[in-house]
Design an enzyme around this catalytic site. Sequence first.
Site, mmCIF file in Angstrom:
data_model
loop_
_atom_site.group_PDB
_atom_site.id
_atom_site.type_symbol
_atom_site.label_atom_id
_atom_site.label_comp_id
_atom_site.label_asym_id
_atom_site.label_seq_id
_atom_site.Cartn_x
_atom_site.Cartn_y
_atom_site.Cartn_z
ATOM 1 N N SER A 23 0.872 -1.178 0.000
ATOM 2 C CA SER A 23 0.000 0.000 0.000
ATOM 3 C C SER A 23 0.907 1.224 0.000
ATOM 4 O O SER A 23 2.065 1.149 0.423
ATOM 5 C CB SER A 23 -0.945 -0.020 1.206
ATOM 6 O OG SER A 23 -0.235 -0.256 2.398
ATOM 7 N N GLU A 25 1.221 5.507 0.746
ATOM 8 C CA GLU A 25 0.610 6.654 1.440
ATOM 9 C C GLU A 25 1.026 7.971 0.787
ATOM 10 O O GLU A 25 2.208 8.198 0.519
ATOM 11 C CB GLU A 25 1.041 6.627 2.914
ATOM 12 C CG GLU A 25 0.433 7.735 3.725
ATOM 13 C CD GLU A 25 0.719 7.557 5.208
ATOM 14 O OE1 GLU A 25 0.534 6.450 5.745
ATOM 15 O OE2 GLU A 25 1.157 8.549 5.830
ATOM 16 N N ASP A 117 -2.270 14.629 16.676
ATOM 17 C CA ASP A 117 -1.421 15.273 17.687
ATOM 18 C C ASP A 117 -1.907 16.679 17.983
ATOM 19 O O ASP A 117 -2.479 17.331 17.118
ATOM 20 C CB ASP A 117 0.024 15.342 17.176
ATOM 21 C CG ASP A 117 0.643 13.965 17.126
ATOM 22 O OD1 ASP A 117 0.490 13.224 18.115
ATOM 23 O OD2 ASP A 117 1.239 13.616 16.095
ATOM 24 N N PHE A 227 11.485 14.804 10.019
ATOM 25 C CA PHE A 227 10.189 14.132 10.221
ATOM 26 C C PHE A 227 10.310 13.101 11.346
ATOM 27 O O PHE A 227 9.428 12.993 12.200
ATOM 28 C CB PHE A 227 9.756 13.385 8.952
ATOM 29 C CG PHE A 227 9.300 14.268 7.822
ATOM 30 C CD1 PHE A 227 8.975 15.600 8.031
ATOM 31 C CD2 PHE A 227 9.184 13.758 6.538
ATOM 32 C CE1 PHE A 227 8.549 16.417 6.985
ATOM 33 C CE2 PHE A 227 8.764 14.561 5.480
ATOM 34 C CZ PHE A 227 8.458 15.890 5.706
ATOM 35 N N HIS A 277 3.852 -1.225 3.691
ATOM 36 C CA HIS A 277 3.213 0.075 3.449
ATOM 37 C C HIS A 277 4.341 1.062 3.179
ATOM 38 O O HIS A 277 5.277 1.162 3.972
ATOM 39 C CB HIS A 277 2.422 0.488 4.699
ATOM 40 C CG HIS A 277 1.700 1.793 4.566
ATOM 41 N ND1 HIS A 277 0.525 1.938 3.852
ATOM 42 C CD2 HIS A 277 1.977 3.024 5.065
ATOM 43 C CE1 HIS A 277 0.105 3.182 3.927
ATOM 44 N NE2 HIS A 277 0.973 3.878 4.652
#
Length: 299
Positions: A23, A25, A117, A227, A277
Amino acid sequence: MTLPNDPRASRQSGDARPPFQVSFEFFPPKTDVMEQRFWESVNRLAPLNPRFVSVTYGAGGSTRERTLRMVRSIKAETGVDAAAHLTCVGASRDEVDAVVRGYQDAGISRIVALRGDPAEGIGQPFTPHPEGYANAADLVAGIRRIGEFDITVAAYPEKHPQSADWASDIDNLKRKLDAGAARAITQMYFDNDDYFRFVERARAAGITAPIVPGIQPIHSFKQISGFAARCGASIPDWLAARFEGLDEDPETHALVASAVAAEQVLELVDAGHTEFHFYTLNRSSLILALARLLGIRPD
Ligand code: FAD
Protein backbone atom coordinates in the site's frame (compact mmCIF):
# COMPACT_ATOMS: atom_id res chain seq x y z
CA MET A 1 17.97 -18.97 -11.63
CA THR A 2 16.27 -18.14 -8.35
CA LEU A 3 18.23 -17.63 -5.17
CA PRO A 4 16.96 -19.20 -1.92
CA ASN A 5 15.55 -15.89 -0.65
CA ASP A 6 14.56 -14.50 -4.01
CA PRO A 7 11.01 -13.07 -3.94
CA ARG A 8 10.64 -14.45 -7.47
CA ALA A 9 10.66 -17.99 -6.11
CA SER A 10 7.16 -17.78 -4.66
CA ARG A 11 5.89 -16.12 -7.85
CA GLN A 12 7.09 -19.08 -9.85
CA SER A 13 5.37 -21.62 -7.65
CA GLY A 14 2.20 -21.16 -9.67
CA ASP A 15 0.24 -19.20 -7.03
CA ALA A 16 -2.52 -17.16 -8.65
CA ARG A 17 -2.15 -14.41 -6.05
CA PRO A 18 0.95 -12.27 -5.99
CA PRO A 19 2.96 -13.07 -2.86
CA PHE A 20 3.41 -9.49 -1.73
CA GLN A 21 0.79 -6.89 -0.82
CA VAL A 22 1.73 -3.25 -0.88
CA SER A 23 0.00 0.00 0.00
CA PHE A 24 1.16 3.55 -0.66
CA GLU A 25 0.61 6.65 1.44
CA PHE A 26 0.28 10.14 -0.06
CA PHE A 27 -0.43 13.54 1.42
CA PRO A 28 -2.98 15.94 -0.05
CA PRO A 29 -1.17 18.56 -2.18
CA LYS A 30 -1.49 22.24 -1.31
CA THR A 31 -0.56 23.95 -4.57
CA ASP A 32 -1.05 23.33 -8.28
CA VAL A 33 2.61 22.38 -8.69
CA MET A 34 2.37 19.92 -5.79
CA GLU A 35 -0.83 18.54 -7.23
CA GLN A 36 0.93 17.85 -10.51
CA ARG A 37 3.63 15.86 -8.71
CA PHE A 38 0.97 14.06 -6.67
CA TRP A 39 -0.78 12.85 -9.81
CA GLU A 40 2.46 11.92 -11.56
CA SER A 41 3.29 9.68 -8.61
CA VAL A 42 -0.20 8.24 -8.25
CA ASN A 43 -0.29 7.44 -11.96
CA ARG A 44 3.10 5.71 -11.84
CA LEU A 45 2.30 3.70 -8.70
CA ALA A 46 -1.37 2.79 -9.32
CA PRO A 47 -0.50 0.25 -12.07
CA LEU A 48 1.44 -1.73 -9.44
CA ASN A 49 -1.96 -2.86 -8.23
CA PRO A 50 -1.56 -1.90 -4.55
CA ARG A 51 -4.03 -3.22 -2.00
CA PHE A 52 -4.90 0.43 -1.42
CA VAL A 53 -3.39 3.86 -1.48
CA SER A 54 -4.06 6.19 1.42
CA VAL A 55 -4.24 9.95 1.78
CA THR A 56 -3.30 11.60 5.07
CA TYR A 57 -5.39 14.00 7.11
CA GLY A 58 -3.63 17.26 7.95
CA ALA A 59 -2.93 18.29 11.53
CA GLY A 60 -6.14 19.23 13.31
CA GLY A 61 -8.29 18.30 10.31
CA SER A 62 -6.72 21.08 8.23
CA THR A 63 -7.00 19.06 4.99
CA ARG A 64 -10.46 17.61 5.53
CA GLU A 65 -11.85 18.64 2.13
CA ARG A 66 -8.62 17.97 0.24
CA THR A 67 -8.23 14.49 1.73
CA LEU A 68 -11.75 13.59 0.65
CA ARG A 69 -11.28 15.13 -2.82
CA MET A 70 -8.00 13.27 -3.42
CA VAL A 71 -9.31 9.92 -2.21
CA ARG A 72 -12.39 10.22 -4.41
CA SER A 73 -10.32 11.25 -7.43
CA ILE A 74 -7.81 8.43 -6.98
CA LYS A 75 -10.63 5.90 -6.95
CA ALA A 76 -12.35 7.47 -9.93
CA GLU A 77 -9.23 8.08 -12.06
CA THR A 78 -7.21 4.94 -11.35
CA GLY A 79 -9.71 2.38 -10.10
CA VAL A 80 -7.35 1.64 -7.18
CA ASP A 81 -8.97 1.30 -3.79
CA ALA A 82 -8.24 4.36 -1.68
CA ALA A 83 -8.24 4.85 2.08
CA ALA A 84 -8.85 8.15 3.81
CA HIS A 85 -6.97 8.97 7.01
CA LEU A 86 -8.98 10.54 9.80
CA THR A 87 -7.99 12.04 13.15
CA CYS A 88 -10.12 13.05 16.11
CA VAL A 89 -7.90 15.81 17.53
CA GLY A 90 -9.63 19.16 18.08
CA ALA A 91 -13.05 18.02 16.84
CA SER A 92 -16.29 16.96 18.49
CA ARG A 93 -17.72 13.50 17.91
CA ASP A 94 -20.44 15.03 15.76
CA GLU A 95 -17.88 16.74 13.55
CA VAL A 96 -15.80 13.57 13.18
CA ASP A 97 -18.91 11.46 12.55
CA ALA A 98 -19.95 13.89 9.80
CA VAL A 99 -16.59 13.31 8.08
CA VAL A 100 -17.07 9.54 8.36
CA ARG A 101 -20.54 9.85 6.82
CA GLY A 102 -19.02 11.99 4.06
CA TYR A 103 -16.55 9.18 3.32
CA GLN A 104 -19.40 6.68 3.36
CA ASP A 105 -21.49 8.76 0.95
CA ALA A 106 -18.50 9.04 -1.37
CA GLY A 107 -18.16 5.24 -1.47
CA ILE A 108 -14.94 5.18 0.56
CA SER A 109 -14.84 2.04 2.63
CA ARG A 110 -11.30 2.16 4.04
CA ILE A 111 -10.27 4.48 6.87
CA VAL A 112 -6.89 4.86 8.60
CA ALA A 113 -8.08 5.93 12.07
CA LEU A 114 -5.75 8.02 14.22
CA ARG A 115 -5.86 10.18 17.27
CA GLY A 116 -3.71 12.95 15.77
CA ASP A 117 -1.42 15.27 17.69
CA PRO A 118 -1.95 18.55 19.50
CA ALA A 119 -1.01 21.61 17.42
CA GLU A 120 2.14 22.01 19.57
CA GLY A 121 3.48 18.62 18.40
CA ILE A 122 3.69 14.97 19.40
CA GLY A 123 5.71 15.68 22.56
CA GLN A 124 2.91 17.75 24.10
CA PRO A 125 0.13 16.30 26.26
CA PHE A 126 -3.02 15.44 24.33
CA THR A 127 -6.29 16.86 25.60
CA PRO A 128 -9.32 15.50 23.80
CA HIS A 129 -12.01 17.91 22.59
CA PRO A 130 -14.59 18.15 25.45
CA GLU A 131 -17.18 16.44 23.25
CA GLY A 132 -14.68 14.48 21.20
CA TYR A 133 -13.31 10.96 20.90
CA ALA A 134 -10.73 10.37 23.64
CA ASN A 135 -8.22 8.39 21.58
CA ALA A 136 -7.87 6.23 18.47
CA ALA A 137 -9.55 3.18 20.06
CA ASP A 138 -12.58 5.32 20.89
CA LEU A 139 -12.54 6.65 17.31
CA VAL A 140 -12.44 3.13 15.83
CA ALA A 141 -15.49 2.19 17.92
CA GLY A 142 -17.27 5.36 16.73
CA ILE A 143 -16.53 4.57 13.06
CA ARG A 144 -17.84 1.04 13.52
CA ARG A 145 -21.09 2.41 14.91
CA ILE A 146 -21.58 4.34 11.66
CA GLY A 147 -20.90 1.61 9.14
CA GLU A 148 -18.87 -1.27 7.78
CA PHE A 149 -15.40 0.13 7.12
CA ASP A 150 -12.06 -1.57 6.69
CA ILE A 151 -10.13 0.20 9.45
CA THR A 152 -6.36 0.47 9.85
CA VAL A 153 -4.67 1.86 12.97
CA ALA A 154 -1.15 3.00 13.87
CA ALA A 155 1.56 1.00 15.68
CA TYR A 156 4.95 2.12 16.97
CA PRO A 157 7.97 -0.22 16.76
CA GLU A 158 9.87 2.19 19.03
CA LYS A 159 6.83 2.75 21.33
CA HIS A 160 4.59 5.81 21.07
CA PRO A 161 6.40 8.69 22.82
CA GLN A 162 3.42 9.14 25.18
CA SER A 163 3.12 5.50 26.24
CA ALA A 164 4.39 5.08 29.79
CA ASP A 165 5.87 1.65 29.03
CA TRP A 166 5.73 -1.21 26.53
CA ALA A 167 2.81 -2.91 28.28
CA SER A 168 0.57 0.15 27.96
CA ASP A 169 1.67 0.71 24.37
CA ILE A 170 0.78 -2.84 23.35
CA ASP A 171 -2.44 -2.73 25.41
CA ASN A 172 -3.45 0.36 23.48
CA LEU A 173 -2.81 -1.35 20.14
CA LYS A 174 -4.87 -4.30 21.30
CA ARG A 175 -7.75 -1.99 22.30
CA LYS A 176 -7.74 -0.43 18.82
CA LEU A 177 -7.82 -3.83 17.12
CA ASP A 178 -10.43 -5.19 19.52
CA ALA A 179 -12.58 -2.12 18.78
CA GLY A 180 -12.76 -3.24 15.15
CA ALA A 181 -9.57 -2.39 13.25
CA ALA A 182 -8.37 -5.00 10.76
CA ARG A 183 -4.65 -4.26 10.83
CA ALA A 184 -1.99 -1.88 12.04
CA ILE A 185 0.59 -0.01 10.01
CA THR A 186 3.75 1.02 11.78
CA GLN A 187 5.25 4.42 12.14
CA MET A 188 8.44 4.81 10.08
CA TYR A 189 11.45 3.09 11.64
CA PHE A 190 14.88 2.27 10.28
CA ASP A 191 16.11 -0.70 12.30
CA ASN A 192 14.20 -3.90 11.50
CA ASP A 193 15.15 -5.33 14.90
CA ASP A 194 12.81 -2.75 16.49
CA TYR A 195 10.01 -4.03 14.26
CA PHE A 196 10.77 -7.71 14.91
CA ARG A 197 10.78 -7.14 18.69
CA PHE A 198 7.56 -5.15 18.46
CA VAL A 199 5.78 -7.89 16.52
CA GLU A 200 7.01 -10.44 19.08
CA ARG A 201 5.62 -8.32 21.94
CA ALA A 202 2.29 -7.94 20.15
CA ARG A 203 1.99 -11.67 19.41
CA ALA A 204 2.89 -12.49 23.02
CA ALA A 205 0.01 -10.22 24.07
CA GLY A 206 -2.39 -12.20 21.89
CA ILE A 207 -2.56 -9.78 18.95
CA THR A 208 -3.04 -11.76 15.76
CA ALA A 209 -3.89 -8.98 13.26
CA PRO A 210 -1.33 -8.05 10.61
CA ILE A 211 1.21 -5.43 11.69
CA VAL A 212 2.38 -3.99 8.41
CA PRO A 213 5.84 -2.38 8.38
CA GLY A 214 5.73 1.29 7.33
CA ILE A 215 8.75 1.88 5.09
CA GLN A 216 10.02 5.40 4.61
CA PRO A 217 12.47 5.67 1.70
CA ILE A 218 15.00 8.43 2.38
CA HIS A 219 14.58 10.83 -0.53
CA SER A 220 16.32 13.48 1.53
CA PHE A 221 18.17 12.49 4.68
CA LYS A 222 17.87 16.01 6.07
CA GLN A 223 14.09 16.12 5.55
CA ILE A 224 13.45 12.59 6.80
CA SER A 225 15.59 13.13 9.94
CA GLY A 226 13.39 16.15 10.71
CA PHE A 227 10.19 14.13 10.22
CA ALA A 228 11.58 11.26 12.30
CA ALA A 229 12.44 13.59 15.18
CA ARG A 230 8.93 15.06 15.09
CA CYS A 231 7.22 11.67 15.26
CA GLY A 232 9.54 10.04 17.78
CA ALA A 233 11.37 7.68 15.38
CA SER A 234 15.11 7.39 15.91
CA ILE A 235 17.85 7.61 13.31
CA PRO A 236 20.49 4.95 14.10
CA ASP A 237 24.10 6.17 14.05
CA TRP A 238 25.00 3.75 11.24
CA LEU A 239 22.26 5.27 9.09
CA ALA A 240 23.40 8.83 9.72
CA ALA A 241 26.95 7.75 8.88
CA ARG A 242 25.85 6.38 5.51
CA PHE A 243 24.40 9.74 4.48
CA GLU A 244 27.07 11.90 6.10
CA GLY A 245 28.50 14.48 3.70
CA LEU A 246 26.03 13.70 0.90
CA ASP A 247 23.92 16.90 1.10
CA GLU A 248 25.72 18.33 -1.93
CA ASP A 249 25.96 15.03 -3.82
CA PRO A 250 22.41 14.11 -4.89
CA GLU A 251 23.48 11.27 -7.15
CA THR A 252 25.33 9.33 -4.44
CA HIS A 253 22.59 10.26 -1.94
CA ALA A 254 19.96 8.68 -4.22
CA LEU A 255 22.04 5.51 -4.69
CA VAL A 256 22.63 5.15 -0.94
CA ALA A 257 18.91 5.78 -0.27
CA SER A 258 17.95 3.07 -2.69
CA ALA A 259 20.46 0.61 -1.18
CA VAL A 260 19.27 1.39 2.38
CA ALA A 261 15.59 0.91 1.52
CA ALA A 262 16.32 -2.26 -0.46
CA GLU A 263 18.27 -3.69 2.47
CA GLN A 264 15.40 -2.94 4.86
CA VAL A 265 12.72 -4.44 2.62
CA LEU A 266 14.67 -7.55 1.62
CA GLU A 267 15.57 -8.26 5.24
CA LEU A 268 11.84 -8.25 5.98
CA VAL A 269 11.22 -10.54 3.00
CA ASP A 270 13.89 -12.94 4.29
CA ALA A 271 12.10 -12.95 7.64
CA GLY A 272 8.89 -14.01 5.90
CA HIS A 273 7.01 -10.70 5.77
CA THR A 274 4.76 -10.20 2.79
CA GLU A 275 2.92 -6.92 3.45
CA PHE A 276 4.48 -3.49 3.12
CA HIS A 277 3.21 0.07 3.45
CA PHE A 278 5.33 2.72 1.73
CA TYR A 279 5.38 6.35 2.78
CA THR A 280 5.74 8.00 -0.62
CA LEU A 281 5.83 11.72 0.28
CA ASN A 282 4.17 11.96 -3.15
CA ARG A 283 7.29 10.64 -4.92
CA SER A 284 7.47 7.45 -6.89
CA SER A 285 10.97 6.55 -8.13
CA LEU A 286 12.36 4.79 -5.07
CA ILE A 287 9.08 3.00 -4.48
CA LEU A 288 8.97 1.76 -8.06
CA ALA A 289 12.46 0.34 -7.61
CA LEU A 290 11.50 -1.35 -4.32
CA ALA A 291 8.37 -2.83 -5.88
CA ARG A 292 10.55 -4.30 -8.64
CA LEU A 293 12.67 -6.01 -6.00
CA LEU A 294 9.47 -7.58 -4.71
CA GLY A 295 8.65 -8.78 -8.21
CA ILE A 296 5.79 -6.27 -8.55
CA ARG A 297 5.53 -4.76 -12.02
CA PRO A 298 2.94 -2.46 -13.56
CA ASP A 299 -0.16 -4.30 -14.77
P1 FAD B 1 -3.60 6.42 20.10
O1 FAD B 1 -3.64 5.02 19.65
O2 FAD B 1 -4.84 7.00 20.69
O3 FAD B 1 -2.41 6.51 21.16
C1 FAD B 1 -1.73 7.72 21.46
C2 FAD B 1 -1.05 7.58 22.82
O4 FAD B 1 -2.02 7.66 23.84
C3 FAD B 1 -0.29 6.27 23.04
O5 FAD B 1 0.86 6.53 23.78
C4 FAD B 1 -1.28 5.45 23.84
O6 FAD B 1 -0.63 4.46 24.62
C5 FAD B 1 -1.93 6.53 24.69
N1 FAD B 1 -3.30 6.18 25.10
C6 FAD B 1 -4.36 5.92 24.28
N2 FAD B 1 -5.44 5.62 25.01
C7 FAD B 1 -5.07 5.71 26.32
C8 FAD B 1 -5.76 5.55 27.55
N3 FAD B 1 -7.05 5.23 27.61
N4 FAD B 1 -5.04 5.72 28.70
C9 FAD B 1 -3.74 6.06 28.66
N5 FAD B 1 -3.03 6.23 27.51
C10 FAD B 1 -3.69 6.07 26.37
N6 FAD B 1 -1.41 12.06 12.07
C11 FAD B 1 -2.19 12.96 11.43
O7 FAD B 1 -2.44 14.06 11.95
N7 FAD B 1 -2.74 12.68 10.20
C12 FAD B 1 -2.53 11.51 9.56
O8 FAD B 1 -3.03 11.27 8.45
C13 FAD B 1 -1.69 10.53 10.20
N8 FAD B 1 -1.45 9.32 9.62
C14 FAD B 1 -0.68 8.39 10.28
C15 FAD B 1 -0.51 7.12 9.70
C16 FAD B 1 0.27 6.15 10.34
C17 FAD B 1 0.42 4.78 9.69
C18 FAD B 1 0.89 6.45 11.58
C19 FAD B 1 1.77 5.42 12.26
C20 FAD B 1 0.71 7.69 12.18
C21 FAD B 1 -0.09 8.68 11.55
N9 FAD B 1 -0.33 9.93 12.13
C22 FAD B 1 -1.13 10.85 11.47
C23 FAD B 1 0.30 10.29 13.42
C24 FAD B 1 -0.60 10.02 14.65
O9 FAD B 1 -1.71 10.88 14.64
C25 FAD B 1 0.27 10.26 15.89
O10 FAD B 1 1.30 9.31 15.96
C26 FAD B 1 -0.44 10.40 17.24
O11 FAD B 1 0.51 10.85 18.20
C27 FAD B 1 -1.01 9.11 17.82
O12 FAD B 1 -2.01 8.61 17.09
P2 FAD B 1 -2.62 7.13 17.43
O13 FAD B 1 -3.74 6.92 16.52
O14 FAD B 1 -1.54 6.14 17.46
O15 FAD B 1 -3.13 7.41 18.93
